[in-house]
Design a protein around this motif. Structure first.
Motif, PDB file in Angstrom:
ATOM      1  N   PHE A  87      -2.079  -0.961  -3.954  1.00  9.59           N
ATOM      2  CA  PHE A  87      -3.112   0.188  -3.744  1.00  9.59           C
ATOM      3  C   PHE A  87      -2.414   1.219  -3.374  1.00  9.59           C
ATOM      4  CE2 PHE A  87      -6.295   1.974  -0.534  1.00  9.59           C
ATOM      5  CZ  PHE A  87      -7.065   2.329  -1.662  1.00  9.59           C
ATOM      6  N   SER A  88      -3.017   2.396  -3.891  1.00 11.14           N
ATOM      7  CA  SER A  88      -2.580   3.839  -3.543  1.00 11.14           C
ATOM      8  C   SER A  88      -3.557   4.306  -2.492  1.00 11.14           C
ATOM      9  CB  SER A  88      -2.275   4.892  -4.762  1.00 11.14           C
ATOM     10  OG  SER A  88      -2.258   6.139  -4.316  1.00 11.14           O
ATOM     11  N   LEU A  89      -3.164   4.971  -1.225  1.00 15.64           N
ATOM     12  CA  LEU A  89      -4.065   5.016  -0.403  1.00 15.64           C
ATOM     13  C   LEU A  89      -3.846   6.777  -0.400  1.00 15.64           C
ATOM     14  CD1 LEU A  89      -5.786   4.270   2.186  1.00 15.64           C
ATOM     15  CD2 LEU A  89      -3.883   4.995   3.687  1.00 15.64           C
ATOM     16  N   ASN A  90      -5.041   7.523  -0.746  1.00 15.62           N
ATOM     17  CA  ASN A  90      -4.842   9.007  -1.228  1.00 15.62           C
ATOM     18  C   ASN A  90      -5.335   9.551   0.033  1.00 15.62           C
ATOM     19  OD1 ASN A  90      -4.056   8.110  -3.873  1.00 15.62           O
ATOM     20  ND2 ASN A  90      -6.298   7.599  -4.260  1.00 15.62           N
ATOM     21  N   ASN A  91      -4.419  10.413   0.720  1.00 14.18           N
ATOM     22  CA  ASN A  91      -5.037  11.491   1.573  1.00 14.18           C
ATOM     23  C   ASN A  91      -5.212  12.795   1.069  1.00 14.18           C
ATOM     24  OD1 ASN A  91      -2.629  13.007   1.892  1.00 14.18           O
ATOM     25  ND2 ASN A  91      -2.032  11.406   3.056  1.00 14.18           N
ATOM     26  N   GLU A  92      -5.642  13.695   1.983  1.00 10.55           N
ATOM     27  CA  GLU A  92      -6.077  15.248   1.494  1.00 10.55           C
ATOM     28  C   GLU A  92      -5.068  15.975   1.029  1.00 10.55           C
ATOM     29  OE1 GLU A  92      -7.848  16.944   5.164  1.00 10.55           O
ATOM     30  OE2 GLU A  92      -6.074  16.496   6.277  1.00 10.55           O
ATOM     31  N   SER A  93      -3.765  15.442   1.171  1.00  3.91           N
ATOM     32  CA  SER A  93      -2.478  16.189   0.684  1.00  3.91           C
ATOM     33  C   SER A  93      -2.365  15.910  -0.974  1.00  3.91           C
ATOM     34  CB  SER A  93      -1.353  15.809   1.612  1.00  3.91           C
ATOM     35  OG  SER A  93      -1.616  16.440   2.917  1.00  3.91           O
ATOM     36  N   TYR A  94      -3.100  14.937  -1.481  1.00  3.51           N
ATOM     37  CA  TYR A  94      -2.719  14.335  -2.570  1.00  3.51           C
ATOM     38  C   TYR A  94      -4.028  14.502  -3.546  1.00  3.51           C
ATOM     39  CZ  TYR A  94      -0.274  11.031  -6.046  1.00  3.51           C
ATOM     40  OH  TYR A  94       0.188  10.267  -6.714  1.00  3.51           O
ATOM     41  N   VAL A 106       0.799  -1.035   0.073  1.00  3.68           N
ATOM     42  CA  VAL A 106       0.133   0.041  -0.019  1.00  3.68           C
ATOM     43  C   VAL A 106       0.967   1.210   0.087  1.00  3.68           C
ATOM     44  CG1 VAL A 106      -1.759   1.395   1.307  1.00  3.68           C
ATOM     45  CG2 VAL A 106      -1.944  -1.135   1.046  1.00  3.68           C
ATOM     46  N   PHE A 107       0.677   1.999  -1.054  1.00  2.61           N
ATOM     47  CA  PHE A 107       1.690   3.266  -1.176  1.00  2.61           C
ATOM     48  C   PHE A 107       0.630   4.499  -0.638  1.00  2.61           C
ATOM     49  CE2 PHE A 107       3.451   0.205  -3.814  1.00  2.61           C
ATOM     50  CZ  PHE A 107       4.912   0.559  -3.730  1.00  2.61           C
ATOM     51  N   GLU A 108       1.418   5.288   0.251  1.00  6.01           N
ATOM     52  CA  GLU A 108       0.826   6.663   0.434  1.00  6.01           C
ATOM     53  C   GLU A 108       1.042   7.480  -0.526  1.00  6.01           C
ATOM     54  OE1 GLU A 108       0.906   8.323   4.626  1.00  6.01           O
ATOM     55  OE2 GLU A 108       2.461   9.496   3.380  1.00  6.01           O
ATOM     56  N   ASN A 109      -0.053   7.931  -1.019  1.00  7.04           N
ATOM     57  CA  ASN A 109      -0.074   9.221  -1.909  1.00  7.04           C
ATOM     58  C   ASN A 109       0.778   8.992  -3.254  1.00  7.04           C
ATOM     59  OD1 ASN A 109      -2.139  10.716  -0.328  1.00  7.04           O
ATOM     60  ND2 ASN A 109      -0.543  12.021   0.656  1.00  7.04           N
ATOM     61  N   SER A 110       0.532   7.650  -3.742  1.00 12.39           N
ATOM     62  CA  SER A 110       1.588   7.457  -5.083  1.00 12.39           C
ATOM     63  C   SER A 110       0.851   6.359  -5.844  1.00 12.39           C
ATOM     64  CB  SER A 110       2.920   7.006  -4.581  1.00 12.39           C
ATOM     65  OG  SER A 110       3.643   6.941  -5.640  1.00 12.39           O
ATOM     66  N   TYR A 111       0.061   6.892  -6.749  1.00 11.70           N
ATOM     67  CA  TYR A 111      -0.584   6.023  -7.555  1.00 11.70           C
ATOM     68  C   TYR A 111       0.442   5.535  -8.717  1.00 11.70           C
ATOM     69  CZ  TYR A 111      -0.914   9.790 -10.958  1.00 11.70           C
ATOM     70  OH  TYR A 111      -0.377  10.995 -11.932  1.00 11.70           O
ATOM     71  N   ARG A 112       1.536   6.587  -8.936  1.00 11.43           N
ATOM     72  CA  ARG A 112       2.773   6.037  -9.739  1.00 11.43           C
ATOM     73  C   ARG A 112       3.497   4.992  -8.973  1.00 11.43           C
ATOM     74  NH1 ARG A 112       4.961  10.648 -12.467  1.00 11.43           N
ATOM     75  NH2 ARG A 112       6.857  10.155 -11.517  1.00 11.43           N
TER      76      ARG A 112
END
Length: 555
Positions: A384-391, A364-370
């Motif tokens: 999986f890219s776990l996207n938070n409000e900074s992304y 699981v990658f924080e803020n990185s679909y790349r």
């Protein structure tokens, strides 16, 4: 129409195709290609960022080859076909004497080289732009049912490539407004719309997520002349390299003596004017204007055959461009020859290090679909890219990737070193840190809904709705909420916790597919006293707050 090709044309075209095949095989993926490979792993009529044709190309390529060539094979085919179509579009008998000049012109265009093997949405966009110009030329000569149908299918191919394709169609139409009175032109429009119906349905089923993101939810920066408008003019030089003075000279000297040339000119000038005006609002990416390369190859090649000075200098500077481009292309594969550290470097090696550490454990990658897509490709692990409000939101926000990592032991990868269990170093010395989570659980698809516009009053009680799109109930004690305050440019300045309340305090779960209504009051902003947009976010299981709601305009 029978087309007889000079032998030298076939030889050079074949050599270019083979070079692109070799480049495709030996060059590691770039991040965008890995992201589109992720698209292709779950075929659909649309994706968060783009229409589906780029995924179709990758899927077809995977039937023939594995690895990088299994992503790029169809791009090599399309780029070769694009040059063939452009050659056929130029109806001048003398062109047979200038075969080498044609290829020097085409191969000297910087980004056109990249799209000769990279698989990106612009690859089919360039192909269908060339095909549409060829078909439109034949349509002008012989407007009938057959060419009307072919033109309609071609326009659909354009629109399935990239949304910018609408500009190509619009500017060709504006060059010949009499088309609105042509029944066969209307036939082509109807065919194109009919072919595009599946994508319209996908957009509807997915709440027009692509349109909403690109037009409304995407953050922007305040206008900066150097970054935006001056950057646009730098891009106009960059896409042609050393040949740019003579390319634009050929454009300026060309007159609209017939309908087809008029279409070529409208397309080039229309794209340039559109993105020039757009540069006062946002940064223009180089690939957004690359479509002008297609009409300009036709325009400038014809100009070269008429102007000895242009022919001489484009040939000379074009060869220099080609030498530089070939050197850079080798550097994509062999890092010591590259003047810069590029995104093709180091990812395969890093993926091997991660694979050796975790085996088949989900990542699981924080803020990185790349990162999620790149390492999914090279490790074969679920990612999986776990996207938070900074992304920002992306394909991982709407597909089924989250479900593949739920309630499993995972390695959570981020750029933060705090609480890290392991770390990995790329060969550019950048580090990525990993933390093991024994039972990962996230609910990033939960939706918060504010009615727009909203009255920003610190004393007034507000309401928002919480919608659960999942097939299972969720314990509300696992959730916390916050509000994000944004500027006119949708840039988050404040992120403050809130404690919303339900009318019925006995409700402890939100049922599957159910909606709950919360009441709350806006907390006093710390940095932004006059927010223009607000958004409600959710934290689950102490994971950073996500992007769960739309950016809602403040009255």
């Amino acid at each position: 129409m029978k087309i007889k090709l000079p032998r030298i044309f076939l030889i050079i075209l074949g050599i270019g195709f083979l070079i692109n095949l070799l480049q495709s095989y030996f060059t590691p993926l770039i991040f965008d290609e890995a992201y589109y490979w992720h698209f292709a792993s779950d075929m659909a009529w649309g994706y968060f960022d783009h229409p589906p044709l780029v995924a179709v190309l990758i899927k077809i390529s995977s039937f023939f080859f594995d690895g990088e060539l299994g992503v790029r094979f169809m791009s090599c085919i399309l780029s070769t076909a694009t040059l063939f179509i452009l050659w056929c579009t130029v109806d001048l008998p003398r062109k047979k004497e200038y075969v080498i000049h044609f290829f020097v012109l085409a191969y000297s265009m910087t980004l056109l080289n990249a799209y000769g093997f990279f698989t990106l949405p612009d690859t089919p966009l360039l192909f269908f732009t060339a095909l549409l110009l060829y078909v439109y030329k034949r349509f002008i000569e012989s407007p009938d049912v057959l060419w009307g149908i072919i033109m309609g299918v071609t326009m659909a191919g354009l629109m399935y490539s990239k949304y910018h394709a609408a500009l190509v169609i619009i500017f060709i139409l504006l060059s010949n407004l009499k088309l609105v009175l042509n029944k066969y032109a209307w036939l082509s429009v109807c065919i194109a719309l009919l072919c595009y119906v599946p994508h319209f349905i996908w957009l509807y089923d997915n709440d027009f997520v692509t349109i909403n993101y690109h037009l409304f939810d995407r953050p922007n920066d305040p206008y900066n002349f150097t970054k935006y408008t001056l950057g646009f003019f730098v891009n106009l030089v960059a896409i042609f390299g050393l040949t740019f003075p003579w390319i634009y000279w050929g454009l300026f000297k060309t007159k609209a003596n017939d309908k087809f040339t008029r279409a070529l000119l409208f397309l080039v000038y229309g794209i340039l004017i559109f993105f020039f005006l757009s540069s006062f609002n946002r940064r223009i990416q180089t690939q957004w204007i690359i479509v002008i390369n297609i009409p300009l190859i036709v325009i400038v090649f014809r100009f070269m055959m008429e102007n000895e000075t242009a022919k001489k200098w484009i040939y000379r500077m074009g060869l220099v461009n080609i030498i530089i481009i070939l050197y850079l292309r080798i550097g994509l594969v062999y890092e010591p020859m590259s003047p810069i550290y590029y995104e093709t470097h180091g990812n395969k090696e890093l993926a091997e290090d991660i694979k050796a550490e975790v085996g088949d454990m989900p990542l699981v990658f924080e803020n990185s679909y790349r990162g999620a897509s790149m390492f999914g490709f090279y490790t074969g692990n679920n990612t999986f890219s776990l996207n938070n409000e900074s992304y920002r939101l992306n394909q991982y926000s709407i597909d089924n990737s989250e479900a593949t990592v739920q309630h499993q032991k995972i390695l959570y990868l981020s750029s933060r070193s705090s609480d890290a269990d392991v770390s990995f170093t790329k060969n550019d010395r950048r580090k990525i840190y990993g933390k093991y989570i024994d039972n990962f659980e996230s609910f990033r698809k939960l939706k918060t809904i504010l009615e727009a516009p909203i009255n920003f009053n610190l004393e007034q009680e507000q309401t928002f709705q919480l919608y659960n799109p999942y097939e299972f109930d969720i314990d509300l004690s696992k959730l916390k909420f916050n509000v994000a305050y944004m500027t006119d440019f949708k840039i988050v300045k404040d992120k403050l916790p809130i404690k919303p309340t339900l009318k019925d305090p006995n409700i402890s779960t939100i049922k599957a597919k159910d909606t709950l209504t919360y009441s709350f009051k806006f907390p006093k902003p710390r940095k932004l006293n006059d927010p223009k947009y607000v958004r409600i976010g959710i934290m689950e299981n102490r994971i950073n707050y996500g992007i769960n709601g739309r950016n809602t305009k403040v009255e």
